[in-house]
Design a protein around this motif. Structure first.
Motif, mmCIF file in Angstrom:
data_model
loop_
_atom_site.group_PDB
_atom_site.id
_atom_site.type_symbol
_atom_site.label_atom_id
_atom_site.label_comp_id
_atom_site.label_asym_id
_atom_site.label_seq_id
_atom_site.Cartn_x
_atom_site.Cartn_y
_atom_site.Cartn_z
ATOM 1 N N ALA A 13 0.807 -1.224 0.000
ATOM 2 C CA ALA A 13 0.000 0.000 0.000
ATOM 3 C C ALA A 13 0.835 1.267 0.000
ATOM 4 O O ALA A 13 0.387 2.300 -0.504
ATOM 5 N N THR A 14 2.046 1.227 0.562
ATOM 6 C CA THR A 14 2.838 2.452 0.677
ATOM 7 C C THR A 14 3.704 2.721 -0.544
ATOM 8 O O THR A 14 4.391 3.744 -0.605
ATOM 9 N N GLY A 15 3.687 1.828 -1.513
ATOM 10 C CA GLY A 15 4.434 2.069 -2.745
ATOM 11 C C GLY A 15 3.763 3.125 -3.604
ATOM 12 O O GLY A 15 2.643 3.579 -3.319
ATOM 13 N N HIS A 16 4.429 3.516 -4.674
ATOM 14 C CA HIS A 16 3.924 4.603 -5.528
ATOM 15 C C HIS A 16 2.550 4.254 -6.097
ATOM 16 O O HIS A 16 1.595 5.032 -5.962
ATOM 17 N N THR A 17 2.424 3.080 -6.720
ATOM 18 C CA THR A 17 1.132 2.675 -7.280
ATOM 19 C C THR A 17 0.144 2.315 -6.176
ATOM 20 O O THR A 17 -1.052 2.611 -6.281
ATOM 21 N N GLY A 170 10.174 0.733 -7.713
ATOM 22 C CA GLY A 170 9.610 -0.592 -7.944
ATOM 23 C C GLY A 170 9.758 -1.030 -9.391
ATOM 24 O O GLY A 170 10.036 -2.201 -9.675
ATOM 25 N N THR A 171 9.565 -0.088 -10.326
ATOM 26 C CA THR A 171 9.743 -0.407 -11.738
ATOM 27 C C THR A 171 11.179 -0.814 -12.016
ATOM 28 O O THR A 171 11.440 -1.786 -12.745
ATOM 29 N N ARG A 172 12.125 -0.081 -11.436
ATOM 30 C CA ARG A 172 13.541 -0.403 -11.665
ATOM 31 C C ARG A 172 13.882 -1.779 -11.095
ATOM 32 O O ARG A 172 14.571 -2.584 -11.739
ATOM 33 N N THR A 173 13.392 -2.069 -9.902
ATOM 34 C CA THR A 173 13.677 -3.376 -9.286
ATOM 35 C C THR A 173 13.064 -4.506 -10.107
ATOM 36 O O THR A 173 13.711 -5.526 -10.366
ATOM 37 N N ALA A 174 11.820 -4.320 -10.541
ATOM 38 C CA ALA A 174 11.151 -5.353 -11.342
ATOM 39 C C ALA A 174 11.902 -5.591 -12.643
ATOM 40 O O ALA A 174 12.051 -6.732 -13.097
ATOM 41 N N GLY A 175 12.388 -4.499 -13.258
ATOM 42 C CA GLY A 175 13.144 -4.638 -14.496
ATOM 43 C C GLY A 175 14.432 -5.419 -14.295
ATOM 44 O O GLY A 175 14.819 -6.244 -15.135
ATOM 45 N N GLN A 176 15.092 -5.177 -13.178
ATOM 46 C CA GLN A 176 16.323 -5.910 -12.879
ATOM 47 C C GLN A 176 16.047 -7.392 -12.674
ATOM 48 O O GLN A 176 16.792 -8.251 -13.158
#
Length: 344
Positions: A13-17, A170-176
């Motif tokens: 819940a505390t993430g950007h999305t 989160g996007t950067r981590t998921a991409g990695q």
């Protein structure tokens, strides 16, 4: 309990999305329950939103997830990388007997959801909806609506015209994570299957509708649509494209995270998603326009939850948005968040 006041757990819940999803749930009259691994951050967000319920949980502790989901009507997973979180959270949802929705853009995580949980979810009669986000869900709805009465097509093109792309952490981590899982290879959906390859990215021109016009795009900049669309439509080739400028933003380590420019917390990023489906030499087109790919994920997710809880679904078990819902009706419901143009 009516759908309007239903309790919906937002994991991450505390993430950007996640914050956008919580705000949209509140706007639509739902009761969000805030969950995730950082209890302190959850408490801060709860106070900001008016004393919401907080239930910290980690994917390493199934009991904590069970406690987080107890008594809830549904769970929305906004916590990436989904390669790590999707399995434990969907398993907790199945134990709780409640619908699961996530916003995963990770291709491999979405593939695993269909492969690993189709049978358990079908047996349980529980809706499981992966990739219900800007990437994966929106493209699938657009392609499905564009197909109309067609039962098959030769190819579906999904072109993303983003004015910029300031990725979240989160996007950067998921991409990695995805890069590591593919061992650095690229992926395409062709001849009815995902194909991993090492071809270099190619640029071409794409004629977007106004206001973008003709733009350079990277061909086979493959997104989650290559999982969602073929999961239920007889389309042997799904090609996705990304505006070159946005791809460069994403690739640069110096590109900052999104910055809010309005009261809704949206960035100044604008987008056009242009879908062209071809069958036997005939083309059909659909377009969606809006602002901020992360912010627009929230109305997509919350409308999906509303429809699931209201019984406005076409199937159960693991399914993409286009298979789960009446795609044209769903897209029309997203006004004013999106401007949609569908083929006649």
């Amino acid at each position: 309990m009516g759908t309007a006041d239903a309790a919906v757990v937002v994991y991450g819940a505390t993430g950007h999305t996640g914050r956008f999803v919580v705000a949209e749930l509140l706007e639509r009259g739902f009761t969000p329950i805030l969950s995730g691994r950082d209890a302190a951050q959850l408490e801060v967000l709860a106070k900001e939103c008016g004393e919401l319920t907080v239930r910290p949980a980690t994917v390493e502790d199934p009991a904590s997830l069970d406690q987080a989901l107890a008594g809830a009507a549904a769970v929305v997973n906004c916590a990436g990388p989904f390669a790590v979180t999707a399995g434990p959270v969907v398993e907790a949802a199945l134990r709780a007997g409640i619908p699961y929705v996530d916003v995963a853009a990770e291709i491999e995580a979405n593939v695993a959801m269909f492969a690993d949980y189709a049978e358990p979810a079908r047996k349980a009669g529980i809706p499981v909806l992966p990739a219900m986000a800007f990437y994966g869900g929106l493209g699938d709805l657009l392609v499905t609506a564009t197909m109309g009465e067609w039962t098959t097509a030769d190819v579906a093109h999904v072109a993303y015209g983003l004015s910029s792309w300031h990725p979240t952490p989160g996007t950067r981590t998921a991409g990695q994570v995805s890069h590591q899982r593919r061992a650095g290879r690229r992926v395409r959906f062709k001849d009815g299957a995902l194909q991993y390859h090492e071809d270099k990215p190619q640029e071409q021109e794409w004629d977007f509708p106004e206001p973008l016009g003709r733009r350079a795009v990277i061909a086979e900049f493959t997104m989650a649509d290559v999982v969602t669309v073929p999961s239920h439509l007889a389309v042997p080739e799904v090609r996705t494209y990304m505006a070159v400028d946005a791809a460069r933003d994403l690739a640069s380590e110096d590109t900052p995270a999104p910055q809010a420019v309005d009261a809704l917390g949206r960035s100044d990023q604008t987008f056009v998603v242009d879908v062209v489906v071809s069958a036997g030499g005939v083309e059909r087109r659909a377009t969606a326009r809006g602002q901020d790919i992360y912010a627009v994920t929230a109305p997509l997710v919350v409308e999906a939850v509303r429809r699931i809880l209201a019984g406005q679904t076409r199937t159960t078990g693991v399914a993409s948005a286009g298979a789960m819902f009446d795609a044209p009706d769903f897209l029309r419901s997203l006004t004013p968040h999106l401007s949609i143009d569908l083929s006649d």
